[in-house]
Enzyme design. Structure first.
Site, short mmCIF file in Angstrom:
data_model
loop_
_atom_site.label_atom_id
_atom_site.label_comp_id
_atom_site.label_asym_id
_atom_site.label_seq_id
_atom_site.Cartn_x
_atom_site.Cartn_y
_atom_site.Cartn_z
N GLU A 114 -20.04 -50.33 -27.18
CA GLU A 114 -19.88 -51.70 -26.70
C GLU A 114 -18.46 -52.20 -26.99
OE1 GLU A 114 -22.92 -53.54 -28.97
OE2 GLU A 114 -24.51 -52.33 -28.06
N SER A 146 -26.77 -52.14 -25.69
CA SER A 146 -28.05 -51.45 -25.87
C SER A 146 -27.84 -50.19 -26.69
CB SER A 146 -28.66 -51.08 -24.51
OG SER A 146 -29.81 -50.27 -24.68
N GLU A 147 -28.10 -50.30 -27.99
CA GLU A 147 -27.89 -49.15 -28.87
C GLU A 147 -28.80 -47.98 -28.51
OE1 GLU A 147 -25.85 -52.46 -30.53
OE2 GLU A 147 -27.97 -52.29 -29.93
N GLN A 195 -21.36 -50.87 -33.31
CA GLN A 195 -20.40 -51.85 -33.80
C GLN A 195 -20.52 -52.05 -35.31
OE1 GLN A 195 -20.84 -55.40 -31.35
NE2 GLN A 195 -19.24 -54.65 -29.97
N PHE A 196 -21.75 -52.05 -35.83
CA PHE A 196 -22.03 -52.13 -37.26
C PHE A 196 -23.24 -51.25 -37.52
CE2 PHE A 196 -20.01 -56.10 -36.12
CZ PHE A 196 -19.10 -56.32 -37.15
N ILE A 203 -27.78 -50.20 -35.66
CA ILE A 203 -28.25 -48.87 -35.26
C ILE A 203 -29.77 -48.81 -35.16
CG2 ILE A 203 -28.59 -47.77 -37.53
CD1 ILE A 203 -26.99 -45.38 -36.44
N PRO A 222 -32.15 -50.29 -33.37
CA PRO A 222 -32.80 -50.10 -32.06
C PRO A 222 -32.73 -48.65 -31.55
CG PRO A 222 -31.51 -52.10 -32.03
CD PRO A 222 -31.17 -51.40 -33.31
N HIS A 282 -24.86 -57.22 -40.47
CA HIS A 282 -23.64 -56.45 -40.20
C HIS A 282 -23.20 -55.63 -41.41
CE1 HIS A 282 -23.64 -59.78 -37.36
NE2 HIS A 282 -22.70 -59.19 -36.64
#
Length: 338
Positions: free
Chosen positions: A42, A72-73, A95-96, A100, A102, A142
């Site tokens: 993303e 959408s992970e 991103q963080f 993770i 999902p 995060h």
């Protein structure tokens, strides 16, 4: 003896880089040298990622190789699985680390099992980059340190560098590895220091830790953003006459059992430092390694300095939640003076 194993090719000069710059350099090196390498995530293209780890790469290599994905992970990791079993080397950015979750189903039911389920006919050369940890004043989701979730997924390797030099060498090795790797990047360390990093391509062996300094009284074990915390405590301990050996694990699965055993058998004491919560944390697995290999050498109970068994708190309590040099020093003193 330093157990670091290094393979170098095309290395000429060095440059002083921060860790996030070293990550960017590793990705650039692989995009240049291996046409099957792809990046997905993303905002990693035009914006260069939340921490600018992929800055400039889409402009240089194009939108087909540095792919901005939907938010959408599970989709990012699911797409990466398909790419990986069809000849590509995808590098997926979360991103963080707290984002993770999902993708947990994809990682547990597909990524970690495809080699076993296909009896070795397929491998999954996938890297999932996951910035992790507290200490940067981000909201709690995060700031998670969820390494133990993934060290308990047989089939996935978990790597966590502590320095810019190690970040580049280990990331290139992870991308070239035929099996999936969770590559944890300590956000707190992204711009904390600069270090000489070779230009060009080099790799460091996954599964090998590093003896950062020799000592005789106690072994202090850490990784990622906790290594500098441990080193600050060790400096204070040495002022009191205690000789500390410091280990940087670098790879959390598989653990470097030989390095841990050799060090603890020499010192007879161990202090383990990690910022994840205590219950179910990786420190328990390290304790098991010590008990299995070195129980009769122990001169004191093993000490752990960890985060607390709560979600990472908001700003006012964040520093209290994290291990500090003061807490690490207290555990070193307790072990040495037992």
């Amino acid at each position: 003896m330093d157990v670091k194993t290094e393979t170098k090719t095309q290395v000429n000069t060095t440059q002083k880089l921060t860790m996030v710059q070293a990550v960017n350099d590793a990705l650039k090196t692989m995009l240049e040298s291996d046409k099957t390498t792809m990046l997905l995530g993303e905002d990693i293209g035009k914006n260069g990622g939340v921490f600018r780890a992929t800055e400039g790469l889409q402009e240089q290599f194009g939108e087909d190789r540095v792919v901005d994905t939907p938010l959408s992970e599970s989709g990012i990791v699911g797409t990466s699985v398909g790419l990986a079993v069809n000849g590509f080397k995808p590098v997926a950015e979360m991103q963080f680390m707290g984002f993770i979750y999902p993708a947990f189903d994809q990682l547990m039911t597909h990524v970690s099992r495809i080699r076993a389920k296909t009896m070795g006919h397929y491998s999954v050369p996938l890297v999932v980059r996951a910035p992790y940890g507290a200490g940067i004043r981000a909201p709690e989701i995060h700031s998670d340190s969820a390494e133990a979730i993934f060290t308990h997924m047989p089939g996935i390797k978990v790597v966590c560098p502590s320095t810019p030099y190690d970040a580049k060498g280990l990331l290139i090795a992870s991308i070239e590895d035929p099996d999936p790797v969770i590559f944890m990047e300590p956000m707190r360390s992204y711009r904390a220091q600069r270090e000489e990093v070779p230009e060009g391509k080099y790799t460091l062996e996954i599964g090998k830790g590093k003896r950062v300094q020799e000592g005789t009284d106690v072994t202090v074990i850490a990784w990622g953003a906790m290594l500098p915390v441990a080193q600050q405590a060790v400096k204070q301990a040495e002022q009191q006459g205690m000789s500390c050996e410091v280990l940087d694990l670098k790879t959390l699965y598989p653990l470097d059992r030989d390095l841990i055993a050799e060090s603890v058998q020499k010192t007879g004491r161990a202090v383990i430092v990690h910022e994840a919560q205590s219950t179910g944390g990786l420190g328990q697995d390290i304790m098991s390694v010590i008990h299995d290999t070195s129980f009769l050498y122990l001169r004191a109970p093993i000490e752990r300095v960890t985060g607390f068994d709560v979600p990472v708190p908001f700003f006012a309590l964040e520093d209290h939640h994290l291990p500090t040099p003061k807490r690490v020093l207290a555990s070193i003193e307790k072990a040495v003076h037992f």
